[in-house]
Design an enzyme around this catalytic site. Structure first.
Site, mmCIF file in Angstrom:
data_model
loop_
_atom_site.group_PDB
_atom_site.id
_atom_site.type_symbol
_atom_site.label_atom_id
_atom_site.label_comp_id
_atom_site.label_asym_id
_atom_site.label_seq_id
_atom_site.Cartn_x
_atom_site.Cartn_y
_atom_site.Cartn_z
ATOM 1 N N ASN A 11 89.751 18.087 6.891
ATOM 2 C CA ASN A 11 88.870 17.144 6.194
ATOM 3 C C ASN A 11 89.271 17.133 4.719
ATOM 4 O OD1 ASN A 11 86.813 15.620 5.163
ATOM 5 N ND2 ASN A 11 85.181 17.115 5.560
ATOM 6 N N HIS A 105 78.596 14.648 8.316
ATOM 7 C CA HIS A 105 78.962 15.798 7.482
ATOM 8 C C HIS A 105 77.819 16.060 6.488
ATOM 9 C CE1 HIS A 105 80.967 18.278 4.525
ATOM 10 N NE2 HIS A 105 81.852 18.558 5.456
ATOM 11 N N GLU A 175 78.748 23.633 11.031
ATOM 12 C CA GLU A 175 79.135 23.820 9.636
ATOM 13 C C GLU A 175 77.931 24.288 8.821
ATOM 14 O OE1 GLU A 175 82.966 21.891 8.475
ATOM 15 O OE2 GLU A 175 81.372 20.603 7.766
#
Ligand code: PGA
Length: 263
Positions: A11, A105, A175
């Site tokens: 990313n 995200h 994450e």
């Protein structure tokens, strides 16, 4: 997803500043060398502005050296075309040959993206046969385990309305926000990653059933580096990694890919 191969996702976030630099990083990535076979799907997610040119570059490179790098995007809109100023559609990505999209995200959620929007984006990807990499993660850990209910709610809200048949086409990236980026509190441990991979599967199997969850790929992301990548792959209970900062340094990223090949 096929569990026989790991997935390593880069990313790049809003980096680098020029296409020249982007091409330099991209061209230095070695997803395959003569000795070792590819044991991972390598996915590079550059900023949108470089996708088209990198897709062209990639196709010439594939012919020349038979290397294989998949292109991914860092976001997508949920409509295929129309009056949505500034947005990029799944159809446009598909037509460029983009195979993966990071969705939800934490840096996008911090700008206001909701679980409902994340769900719509997943459904749009499924429709256009692009693999969504859906990010979930808590912003802090507490001893009473509130982070677990936070993740449970996140998953329940995202997946309500996602059909069971779509599950095997979705990748989930765990994450933890506290382990991401330069301001990370600390790195997560493989034990924590393993626990969360189990927990995510448990929540999904409560929503669907255990069989449906078997093929959902789970990645770990947050301060992945050349030193910890191997441990996460070995003991973190995950099918791959989502790499931020270290993916902008092609030497370090290649080191991570080598670790995967040696697993
Ligand atoms: P990091 O970022 O590896 O720089 O912590 C990971 C991510 O946010 O995807």
């Amino acid at each position: 997803m096929s569990k026989s191969k790991k997935i390593i996702v880069a990313n790049w976030k809003m980096n680098p500043a020029s296409f020249k630099e982007a091409k330099a990083i991209f061209s230095a990535i070695k997803p395959k060398n003569k000795k070792s076979k590819i044991k991972a799907d390598v996915v590079i997610c550059p900023p949108f502005v470089y996708l088209s040119a990198l897709a062209d570059y990639r196709s010439t490179r594939i012919k020349k050296r038979s290397t294989l790098i998949n292109l991914g995007a860092q976001d997508v809109f949920y409509e295929p075309e129309g009056s949505f100023t500034g947005e990029i559609s799944p159809l446009q990505l598909k037509n460029l040959g983009v195979k993966y999209v990071i969705i939800g995200h934490s840096e996008r959620r911090a700008l206001g993206e909701t679980n409902e929007v994340v769900r719509n984006k997943i459904l749009a990807c499924i429709k256009y046969i692009i693999t969504p990499i859906v990010c979930v993660g808590e912003n802090k850990r507490d001893e009473s385990g509130n982070y677990l209910s936070f993740i449970r709610t996140q998953i329940e809200e995202i997946f309500s309305g996602i059909p069971k048949s779509a599950l095997s086409k979705i990748v989930i990236a765990y994450e933890p926000i506290w382990a991401i980026g330069k301001s990370a509190l600390r790195e997560a441990t493989p034990v924590e990653s393993n626990e969360m991979a189990i927990f995510i599967k448990k929540v999904l199997s409560d929503l669907y059933d255990q069989k449906a969850v078997e093929n959902v790929g789970i990645l770990y992301g947050g301060s992945v580096n050349t030193k910890n990548a191997g441990e996460f792959l070995k003991n973190g209970g995950v099918d791959g990694l989502l790499v931020g900062r270290e993916s902008l340094d092609s030497e370090k990223f290649n080191e991570i890919l080598k670790v995967v090949s040696s697993k």
